[in-house]
Design an enzyme around this catalytic site. Structure first.
Site, PDB file in Angstrom:
ATOM      1  N   THR A  19       0.844  -1.198   0.000  1.00  0.00           N
ATOM      2  CA  THR A  19       0.000   0.000   0.000  1.00  0.00           C
ATOM      3  C   THR A  19       0.876   1.242   0.000  1.00  0.00           C
ATOM      4  OG1 THR A  19      -1.884  -1.042   1.095  1.00  0.00           O
ATOM      5  CG2 THR A  19      -1.714   1.347   1.285  1.00  0.00           C
TER       6      THR A  19
ATOM      7  N   PHE B 253       1.095   5.119   0.876  1.00  0.00           N
ATOM      8  CA  PHE B 253       0.507   6.158   1.712  1.00  0.00           C
ATOM      9  C   PHE B 253       1.077   7.510   1.318  1.00  0.00           C
ATOM     10  CE2 PHE B 253       0.118   2.318   4.165  1.00  0.00           C
ATOM     11  CZ  PHE B 253      -1.039   2.454   4.916  1.00  0.00           C
TER      12      PHE B 253
END
Length: 285
Positions: free
Chosen positions: A172, A174
């Site tokens: 992921t 960010f």
């Protein structure tokens, strides 16, 4: 005054882990929603926010592409977090005796193999770490949680199986948000930089093709381009993009100047240092 960073989710969530890894010196503040995390920064209650923006498997994180331009916050950094899930239960529980596994819908979808092998019923929870807290509170050995490794420590659960995600490359990205300020100069960002911006194309044939032409002719690498509709109009499309480079770099400066000819507006969301993860990925290809 102690600096703080906000994130969406409960303690032990992946966003919490990203905060702790990138900013171990900051106090982490959990928020119930992305809007709450944005408001914490805008109102000055915290200094930064750690917000997931895209996942290598699930794609775009819903609503962030709309919330970010509206927030008037500025991207000041990025962080790539490898996503790891452990199968957790209360002390003394076993996989064989369990019947249910609780977690966020994306975590359940990314751990199908262990769920199928164990014959567990997947139950959707609002948050990965929140499901771990619920399993602790229920104190029922038949209910398990799929959550990040940090959640086991925070909620006193046993790790029944570790790293159970189907794809070990699951990652992921960010972005770190702060209140708006002056964009960093090229002298302040001596290494690889990323520029994020939004733009709306004119409603004419081949507008997007023409708008992006300047990046191709100037050799600027675009690492992200996504579209979304504005309001209730099906003719007004806004794009959010990430490109390599700083606006002061000659090639990117020329590309942005050319972009202006085919758009109704451009807004830079942030200029920040590229995470070292990008270089590692490029080297491995």
């Amino acid at each position: 005054m102690t600096q703080k960073i906000a994130y969406q989710g409960e303690p032990g969530a992946n966003s919490d882990m990203a905060c702790r890894e990138m900013f171990p010196e900051l106090g982490s503040v959990p928020c119930a929603s992305f809007e709450d995390a944005f408001e914490q920064v805008s109102g000055g209650s915290v200094d930064l926010a750690m917000i997931p923006i895209e996942n290598s498997i699930a794609g775009r994180v819903a609503d962030i592409h709309i919330l970010l331009p509206q927030s008037k916050l500025q991207i000041v950094g990025e962080y790539f977090l490898p996503i790891r899930f452990d199968l957790l239960g209360i002390p003394g529980s076993t996989i064989e005796d369990a019947t249910e596994v609780h977690s966020h819908i994306h975590a359940l979808g990314q751990c199908r193999r262990i769920i199928r092998q164990a014959g567990l019923k997947p139950v959707i929870a609002g948050d990965t770490a929140g499901s771990a807290r619920e399993v602790r509170d229920w104190n029922d050995p038949r209910k398990l949680s799929l959550a990040p490794p940090l959640a086991a420590k925070l909620y006193g659960l046993e790790v029944l199986a570790s790293s159970v995600e189907d794809d070990p490359t699951n990652t992921t990205r960010f972005v770190v948000l702060a209140r708006e300020g002056e964009l960093p100069s090229r002298d302040e960002l001596t290494g690889p930089a990323i520029t994020s911006f939004v733009f709306s194309v004119r409603n004419v044939p081949s507008a997007l093709y023409k708008a992006l032409g300047g990046f191709a002719t100037n050799g600027v690498n675009m690492t992200r381009l996504e579209s979304y509709m504005v309001g209730n109009e099906f003719t007004a499309t806004t794009f959010i993009a990430d490109v390599e480079g700083h606006p002061d770099d000659p090639r990117l400066r020329r590309a942005l100047e050319e972009l202006e000819f085919f758009t109704t507006d451009i807004r830079i969301l942030g200029v920040y240092a590229a995470d070292a993860y990008r270089a590692r990925q490029t080297a491995s290809v």
